[in-house]
Design an enzyme around this catalytic site. Structure first.
Site, PDB file in Angstrom:
ATOM      1  N   THR A   1     -62.496  14.210 -18.964  1.00  0.00           N
ATOM      2  CA  THR A   1     -61.399  13.336 -18.561  1.00  0.00           C
ATOM      3  C   THR A   1     -61.736  11.913 -18.989  1.00  0.00           C
ATOM      4  O   THR A   1     -62.899  11.545 -19.064  1.00  0.00           O
ATOM      5  CB  THR A   1     -61.212  13.338 -17.031  1.00  0.00           C
ATOM      6  OG1 THR A   1     -62.446  12.949 -16.440  1.00  0.00           O
ATOM      7  CG2 THR A   1     -60.819  14.709 -16.536  1.00  0.00           C
TER       8      THR A   1
ATOM      9  N   GLU B   1     -56.896  18.287 -17.197  1.00  0.00           N
ATOM     10  CA  GLU B   1     -57.243  19.406 -16.301  1.00  0.00           C
ATOM     11  C   GLU B   1     -56.247  20.555 -16.409  1.00  0.00           C
ATOM     12  O   GLU B   1     -56.486  21.650 -15.898  1.00  0.00           O
ATOM     13  CB  GLU B   1     -57.249  18.913 -14.838  1.00  0.00           C
ATOM     14  CG  GLU B   1     -58.407  18.019 -14.468  1.00  0.00           C
ATOM     15  CD  GLU B   1     -58.167  16.540 -14.793  1.00  0.00           C
ATOM     16  OE1 GLU B   1     -57.302  16.238 -15.644  1.00  0.00           O
ATOM     17  OE2 GLU B   1     -58.858  15.700 -14.203  1.00  0.00           O
TER      18      GLU B   1
ATOM     19  N   LYS C   1     -49.035  -1.046  -2.110  1.00  0.00           N
ATOM     20  CA  LYS C   1     -48.742  -0.897  -0.677  1.00  0.00           C
ATOM     21  C   LYS C   1     -48.462  -2.280  -0.092  1.00  0.00           C
ATOM     22  O   LYS C   1     -49.357  -3.063   0.130  1.00  0.00           O
ATOM     23  CB  LYS C   1     -49.918  -0.222   0.027  1.00  0.00           C
ATOM     24  CG  LYS C   1     -50.095   1.207  -0.451  1.00  0.00           C
ATOM     25  CD  LYS C   1     -51.343   1.852   0.074  1.00  0.00           C
ATOM     26  CE  LYS C   1     -51.650   3.088  -0.765  1.00  0.00           C
ATOM     27  NZ  LYS C   1     -52.558   2.816  -1.898  1.00  0.00           N
TER      28      LYS C   1
ATOM     29  N   TRP D   1     -44.405   1.593   0.315  1.00  0.00           N
ATOM     30  CA  TRP D   1     -44.856   1.794  -1.060  1.00  0.00           C
ATOM     31  C   TRP D   1     -43.882   1.196  -2.064  1.00  0.00           C
ATOM     32  O   TRP D   1     -42.669   1.357  -1.938  1.00  0.00           O
ATOM     33  CB  TRP D   1     -44.971   3.308  -1.362  1.00  0.00           C
ATOM     34  CG  TRP D   1     -46.179   3.937  -0.767  1.00  0.00           C
ATOM     35  CD1 TRP D   1     -47.118   3.332   0.023  1.00  0.00           C
ATOM     36  CD2 TRP D   1     -46.583   5.301  -0.910  1.00  0.00           C
ATOM     37  NE1 TRP D   1     -48.085   4.245   0.380  1.00  0.00           N
ATOM     38  CE2 TRP D   1     -47.782   5.460  -0.184  1.00  0.00           C
ATOM     39  CE3 TRP D   1     -46.057   6.391  -1.581  1.00  0.00           C
ATOM     40  CZ2 TRP D   1     -48.461   6.675  -0.108  1.00  0.00           C
ATOM     41  CZ3 TRP D   1     -46.722   7.605  -1.512  1.00  0.00           C
ATOM     42  CH2 TRP D   1     -47.920   7.740  -0.788  1.00  0.00           C
TER      43      TRP D   1
HETATM   44  P1  AMP Z   1     -55.009  12.628 -19.168  1.00  0.00           P
HETATM   45  O1  AMP Z   1     -55.834  13.672 -18.560  1.00  0.00           O
HETATM   46  O2  AMP Z   1     -55.791  11.554 -19.840  1.00  0.00           O
HETATM   47  O3  AMP Z   1     -53.954  13.183 -20.043  1.00  0.00           O
HETATM   48  O4  AMP Z   1     -54.265  11.881 -17.970  1.00  0.00           O
HETATM   49  C1  AMP Z   1     -53.419  12.575 -17.093  1.00  0.00           C
HETATM   50  C2  AMP Z   1     -52.592  11.604 -16.302  1.00  0.00           C
HETATM   51  O5  AMP Z   1     -51.729  10.863 -17.167  1.00  0.00           O
HETATM   52  C3  AMP Z   1     -51.662  12.252 -15.312  1.00  0.00           C
HETATM   53  O6  AMP Z   1     -52.306  12.630 -14.130  1.00  0.00           O
HETATM   54  C4  AMP Z   1     -50.637  11.159 -15.110  1.00  0.00           C
HETATM   55  O7  AMP Z   1     -51.079  10.188 -14.189  1.00  0.00           O
HETATM   56  C5  AMP Z   1     -50.537  10.524 -16.465  1.00  0.00           C
HETATM   57  N1  AMP Z   1     -49.375  11.056 -17.170  1.00  0.00           N
HETATM   58  C6  AMP Z   1     -49.335  12.005 -18.129  1.00  0.00           C
HETATM   59  N2  AMP Z   1     -48.075  12.201 -18.555  1.00  0.00           N
HETATM   60  C7  AMP Z   1     -47.275  11.364 -17.847  1.00  0.00           C
HETATM   61  C8  AMP Z   1     -45.874  11.092 -17.792  1.00  0.00           C
HETATM   62  N3  AMP Z   1     -45.010  11.704 -18.592  1.00  0.00           N
HETATM   63  N4  AMP Z   1     -45.440  10.176 -16.905  1.00  0.00           N
HETATM   64  C9  AMP Z   1     -46.287   9.526 -16.082  1.00  0.00           C
HETATM   65  N5  AMP Z   1     -47.611   9.731 -16.089  1.00  0.00           N
HETATM   66  C10 AMP Z   1     -48.104  10.633 -16.955  1.00  0.00           C
END
Ligand code: AMP
Length: 553
Positions: free
Chosen positions: A190, A333, A447, A452
Site C-alpha cells: 500500500t 487491498e 470535524k 462532519w
Molecule cells: P490505493 O490503494 O492507493 O489505490 O488507495 C485506495 C484509496 O484510494 C481508497 O481507499 C480511497 O480512499 C481512494 N479512492 C480510490 N478510488 C476512489 C474514488 N473513485 N473516489 C474517491 N476515493 C477513491
C-alpha cells in the site's frame, strides 16, 4: 449432491496462453522518444516463455519474489505474465516511493531478482547497495558502461544481465506448471503515508476473478486500444494488463511519457478507444485538449479512479469532447476494483448523472456494508453515512507478515479487519441498489463543532468553477469549532479569481456553515507517489506557517 463439473484451476498462465494465442495479432505499443515500438501479443507470449526459462536459470524454481522497477511498457507486461505463470511471485516496485520505503518493501518481500528499465537504472544503482536480498539485476535496454559498473559494484549482486541477450539465448516455449489457484501470484504494498507500507498478496484465483470483473465493469472488448496510464506498480495496474489479454484488447503503454502532450499524441496516432488513469492525469489532458485541437474521435470511454473524480471533469469531457468518463473506486487491498459508476439504463437526465457521479455500483460478487461510529450497521438508504467494509474473493483477508513485523505493526494490521470484513477507511453512503457515494477518507473528514464536513464535496464544488484548476480541502485546528476547512486552490492560467469570489460561488451549493473561512492559493496541490492529493503535506505546510492564508468573515 456434488456437481459433475471439472475443476480447472483459475491460473494466470491461462490468461497468458489464451491471450497470446487467440489474440496473437493484438499488440502492445510502447511509447519511446523515437516514437512507437510495437510488440504483438504472439511475441509477448514468446518473450514470456523466454523470461521464464531465463529466470529458472537464475535459480527461480518456486515462489521466490521477482521484482520490477519499470514504467509501463511491453517488457513489464511480459514480466506480469511470465513471473506468476511460472509459479514465482511478481512484485512491481513503486518507483516513486521514498528510498527508505523501497528498501523496506524489497527486503520485506525478500525480492531476489529485479528487472529494471534502462531509463531508471542510474537512480536504481544508487539504491541497489541497500537492497540486500537481491542477487540478479536484469536491465531492459542499453545502459552506459558507468551505470553498469555501478550496478555490478553492489556486493550482493551475482550478475547484471541485459534483457535482450538473456532472453535471446532461451528456448521459446515453457512448460507452464499446473499450480494451485490459491497460490500467490503477485504482491503490492500500500502507498500508505504513515508507517511502513503494508503488503497485500494476490492469488491466481483472485486475479482471475478480478480480471473478469474488470472486463465487465469497465466494458472492455476485443479490438479495443487501451491507453494504460495507471502505473503497473500501482494497485495491480487496476487489472488492465490481464483484462487486455483476456478480451483481446491492444495496450498502449506510455512508458515515461506521462504528460498531457504525449498522451494526446498517443490518442490520435494510436486511435485509442479507452483507458484508465487518476483524475489529475485526465485534468491535465482536458486542459491540453481544450487548447490544442486533437483527433479524439476513436476515444469513447475512459476510467477514472484512485481518488474522487470531480463531476465537473466528467461533464467537461462529455460535453466538450464526447468522451464518457467512468468513475471507479477500489483499493490495493481489493486487487483493486470495487465499483464502477455505470448508470442503470432506465436512469435518464439528472438521475443518470446522479449515478455517474457516485463511486459506482459495488461489483455483485463483492459484499459491502456501512458501519457507524458505534459499530452498528448503517442502513443503505443513500443518505446515512458510515465507514465502508467489504468482503469477497479478490479482497485481502490480512496483510503480509514475513515474521519480521513488529508487535505494533501486527496490531495496526489487525485493526483493519472486522470479523472477516476489510475496513476500507472510506466513509460514505450506499443506495439500496448498491451505488457508493464516498464523502471522505475517515482520516480526512473535517470535524467541525461535532458535525462532519466532507472535504470531497467542497473540492468538487470548487473545481466546478471555471477558474479553478485544482482544489484540495483539509481540516485545520480551530479554537472555537475544533476543526475548520482550509481551502487550497490552484488557479487556472492567467486567472485572478480571489477567495471572496470563490466563497460566493459556494453559497447555494454548500450549506453555509460548511463554507471555508480560510483560503490559500498555491501553485500545485502536492501529490502522493501515485498521483493523489497529499493532504498530509498540506496540513504540515499549514502547521509550519508555509501557506499564505487569507481569512474571510
Ligand atoms: P490505493 O490503494 O492507493 O489505490 O488507495 C485506495 C484509496 O484510494 C481508497 O481507499 C480511497 O480512499 C481512494 N479512492 C480510490 N478510488 C476512489 C474514488 N473513485 N473516489 C474517491 N476515493 C477513491
Amino acid at each position: 449432491m456434488k456437481s459433475t463439473m471439472q475443476e480447472s484451476p483459475l491460473l494466470i498462465s491461462r490468461i497468458l496462453q489464451a491471450g497470446t494465442q487467440l489474440h496473437a495479432e493484438q499488440e502492445v505499443v510502447t511509447w519511446t522518444a523515437e516514437g512507437a515500438r510495437r510488440t504483438s501479443f504472439a511475441e509477448v507470449g514468446t518473450q514470456a516463455a523466454q523470461l521464464a526459462n531465463a529466470l529458472r536459470g537464475l535459480g527461480i524454481d518456486g515462489d521466490q519474489r521477482v521484482a520490477t522497477f519499470m514504467w509501463n511498457n511491453a517488457e513489464h507486461l511480459v514480466a506480469y505474465l511470465a513471473v506468476p505463470s511460472m509459479g514465482a511471485v511478481l512484485h512491481a516496485l513503486n518507483i516513486r516511493l521514498f528510498p527508505e520505503q523501497i528498501i523496506y518493501v524489497t527486503s520485506h518481500a525478500q525480492n531476489t531478482v529485479v528487472i529494471v528499465d534502462n531509463s531508471l537504472a542510474e537512480p536504481f544503482s544508487r539504491l541497489l547497495p541497500h537492497l540486500v536480498t537481491l542477487r540478479h539485476v536484469i536491465v531492459n535496454g542499453p545502459i552506459p558502461p558507468e551505470v553498469r559498473a555501478a550496478l555490478e559494484a553492489a556486493p550482493q549482486i551475482e550478475a547484471v544481465h541485459d534483457w535482450d541477450t538473456l532472453l535471446g539465448a532461451q528456448p521459446t516455449t515453457f512448460d507452464w506448471p499446473l499450480l494451485d489457484e490459491r497460490d500467490a501470484s503477485s504482491m503490492c504494498y500500500t502507498s500508505g503515508t504513515t508507517g511502513n507500507p503494508k503488503g497485500v498478496v494476490y492469488s491466481h484465483r483472485s486475479n482471475y476473478l478480478h480480471t473478469m470483473q474488470v472486463t465487465m465493469g469497465m466494458g472492455f472488448n476485443q479490438g479495443d486500444r487501451l491507453l494504460a496510464v495507471v502505473p503497473m506498480f500501482h494497485a495491480n495496474a487496476w487489472g488492465l494488463p490481464y483484462a487486455a489479454l483476456m478480451v483481446g484488447a491492444s495496450l498502449i503503454m506510455p512508458d515515461r511519457f506521462l504528460q498531457a502532450e504525449p498522451l494526446a499524441k498517443m490518442i490520435e496516432a494510436e486511435k485509442i478507444t479507452g483507458g484508465a488513469a487518476v483524475p489529475t492525469i485526465w485534468t491535465d489532458l482536458l486542459r491540453y485538449l481544450d487548447e490544442h485541437p486533437t483527433d479524439t474521435s476513436t476515444l469513447r470511454r475512459v476510467v477514472v479512479g484512485g481518488s474522487a473524480c470531480p463531476p465537473s471533469l466528467m461533464r467537461a469531457y462529455q460535453d466538450r469532447h464526447d468522451i464518457e468518463v467512468i468513475h471507479a473506486w477500489g483499493m490495493t487491498e481489493m486487487s483493486p476494483l470495487g465499483s464502477t459508476a455505470v448508470a442503470p439504463l432506465e436512469a435518464t437526465g439528472d438521475r443518470h448523472w446522479f449515478y455517474r457521479e457516485t463511486q459506482g455500483r459495488i461489483a455483485s460478487t463483492l459484499e459491502a456494508r456501512l458501519v457507524g461510529p458505534d459499530g452498528a450497521e448503517v442502513p443503505n438508504d443513500g443518505e446515512s453515512v458510515g465507514e465502508l467494509e467489504v468482503r469477497g474473493p479478490w479482497i485481502t483477508g490480512s496483510y503480509y507478515d514475513n515474521g519480521s513485523n513488529s508487535e505494533a505493526e501486527r496490531a495496526d494490521a489487525a485493526s483493519k479487519f472486522d470479523d472477516g470484513w476489510l475496513r476500507t477507511g472510506d466513509v460514505g453512503s450506499l443506495t439500496a441498489n448498491g451505488f457508493l457515494r464516498l464523502t471522505d477518507r475517515a482520516k480526512d473528514v473535517i470535524k467541525s463543532g461535532g458535525e462532519w464536513i466532507s472535504s470531497v464535496d467542497l473540492e468538487n464544488a470548487l473545481m466546478a468553477h471555471p477558474d479553478v484548476l485544482e482544489a484540495s480541502v483539509v481540516g485545520v485546528p480551530d479554537e472555537r469549532w475544533g476543526e475548520r476547512p482550509l481551502a487550497t486552490v490552484v488557479r487556472a492560467t492567467d486567472s485572478l479569481v480571489d477567495a471572496a469570489e470563490l466563497k460566493e460561488f459556494l453559497s447555494g451549493k454548500i450549506v453555509g456553515w460548511q463554507v471555508p473561512e480560510r483560503w490559500a492559493f498555491i501553485d500545485e496541490v502536492p501529490k502522493t507517489s501515485v498521483g493523489k492529493f497529499d493532504k498530509k503535506v498540506l496540513r504540515k505546510r499549514y502547521a509550519e506557517g508555509e501557506l499564505k492564508v487569507e481569512v474571510l468573515d
